[in-house]
Write a protein that holds these residues in place. Sequence first.
Motif, short mmCIF file in Angstrom:
data_model
loop_
_atom_site.label_atom_id
_atom_site.label_comp_id
_atom_site.label_asym_id
_atom_site.label_seq_id
_atom_site.Cartn_x
_atom_site.Cartn_y
_atom_site.Cartn_z
N THR A 82 -3.65 2.47 -0.32
CA THR A 82 -2.89 3.49 0.14
C THR A 82 -2.72 3.34 1.84
OG1 THR A 82 -4.73 5.00 0.17
CG2 THR A 82 -3.01 5.24 -1.57
N ASP A 83 -1.51 3.78 2.17
CA ASP A 83 -1.07 3.69 3.54
C ASP A 83 -1.25 5.07 4.19
OD1 ASP A 83 0.26 3.02 5.92
OD2 ASP A 83 2.32 2.60 5.13
N TYR A 118 2.51 4.93 0.39
CA TYR A 118 2.38 6.17 1.11
C TYR A 118 1.75 7.59 0.77
CZ TYR A 118 3.69 6.97 5.84
OH TYR A 118 3.47 7.18 7.29
N ILE A 145 0.86 -1.01 0.05
CA ILE A 145 -0.08 0.02 0.06
C ILE A 145 0.98 1.00 -0.07
CG2 ILE A 145 -2.12 -1.12 0.97
CD1 ILE A 145 -1.39 -0.18 3.78
N TRP A 178 3.76 0.25 10.75
CA TRP A 178 3.93 -0.86 9.86
C TRP A 178 3.41 -2.06 10.21
CZ3 TRP A 178 5.53 -1.83 5.25
CH2 TRP A 178 6.37 -1.34 4.51
N ALA A 197 0.00 -1.11 8.79
CA ALA A 197 0.21 -1.31 7.30
C ALA A 197 0.17 -2.76 6.65
CB ALA A 197 1.23 -0.54 6.57
N THR A 203 -6.16 2.57 4.84
CA THR A 203 -5.78 2.13 5.95
C THR A 203 -6.62 3.19 7.07
OG1 THR A 203 -3.93 3.54 6.19
CG2 THR A 203 -3.45 1.24 5.69
N ASN A 221 -3.21 -4.74 6.16
CA ASN A 221 -4.00 -4.41 5.24
C ASN A 221 -4.31 -5.64 4.18
OD1 ASN A 221 -3.22 -4.11 2.13
ND2 ASN A 221 -1.52 -3.82 3.23
#
Length: 519
Positions: A52-53, A16, A14, A233, A236, A98, A239
């Motif tokens: 996306t993160d 950033y 994902i 992390w 993330a 997220t 996900n």
Amino acid sequence: MPGQKTPYYITTPIYYVNDVPHIGHAYTTLACDVLARFMRLDGRDVKFLTGTDEHGQKVEKSAQAAGVDPQAFTDRVSQNFRNLSGTLNFSNDDFIRTTEERHKKACQALWKKLLENGEIYLGGYSGWYAVRDEAFYTESELTKQPDGKRIATASGAEVEWVEEPSYFFRLSAWQDRLLAFYEANPDFIAPETRRNEVISFVKGGLKDLSISRTTFSWGVPVPDDAEHIMYVWLDALTNYMTAAGYPDLESESYKTYWPADLHMVGKDILRFHAVYWPAFLMAADLPTPKRVFAHGWWTNEGQKISKSLGNVIDPLQLVETYGLDPVRYFLLREVPFGNDGDFSRRAIVGRMNGDLTNDLGNLSQRVLSMIAKNCDNAVPAPGAFTPEDEALLSQSEALPDRLRQEYGVQAFNKALEATWDVIGAANRYVDDQAPWTLRKTDPERMKTVLYVLAETVRRLAILTQPVMPDAMAKMLDQLSIAPDARGFENLATPLAAGSPVPKPEGIFPRFVEEEAGTA
């Protein structure tokens, strides 16, 4: 169950959201898209995830710099990545953010399970932290600058000294179990050089990992301790399970797709995926993904890509300059996947005018033109096949298994090389058989030759759809292949004599450099 499709779950990292999409994002997602398309055409039940993160200190700071709250900032920037999927014709089945409630629920469920299993404890963290990398570093991983500041040696990111209460994950307890896991699963990390790096890192010793922060608030709250948010992390990585239906372990989605078949990542984030992630999962009594593949980075005309040099490659501009399918082809053909690669204008133009226009485009154009002109715009009925005919047909018949083998290990360039071997053989066959001469000397033989070529073009177009879906759709349209007859299961059903073949139009026009803008 009989007739049930075999699942295939593939993920990108994902991305950033503190920046706009660049060539690296496009490259990773393209590789996943090609695999997803290949597996779908091959009859698999595919789930392809990107997203996306959106949490962490870096996002919070970027939002502050932009003068907006973090949610508004992530809403805007996340859309850029959705737009990239549309522009590059990515076929992802899901797009995860997220900041979604389904994801927060999954993260907190994983946390509770780790806590319940005795894998998390409360302590205090003091050490070096890089906001840009969202990573903790030891003194040995840093380089001291002349001004006294320290940077992470590997990434160049500036670090700062952090002291705060923190929950820790007992990563140190997983060193031997991770090494045993790598030994038992030799294909878990690829390519081999990256696998060796990870094993070396783990053998060097693992320390417990700080997995919560208190000095900022943009993240998933730690269950039952609102002063802490989860380390980005841990958030993330979860996900991948969120999108599969976790924490509902009995859901059809989770039972179908988890564990993932492949996590595709850049080499800079391999450690998180190949060390932390399997440790988190095993500690929570959950299955690990089957494979993590770390690809290389791109340079631009021999130079490292950086904002300061002003040479960042915008994938949208590439597509505008060179066309979508040529860009997709070039990125996967030019460099052995897993290695670093160099983008150069000369190289992409060479691939376009050589591989696409001269080799594949010209093959299709001249074969279909001869059929349209000499066979009443219809596929001719073939006569008996000669050894030369059988040789070319056999080569194209063998291609699917070769492609399954190469795509199965993410060897995109080898898959395309194998495809172009058949294209080369077909072009040599045209020259050797000279159907333009047979038209006068042996019209029936000419029809057989043109049939063999048309059938070869059909197979090539079906098999090349994952890489160049739009261009191959046009090629199959010109052969009057119905949209529902373009899967790999249709490869064994040969062209029917009499199928209409209208006069073809060129699919890969020659790229004239003088007319191009700068990429």
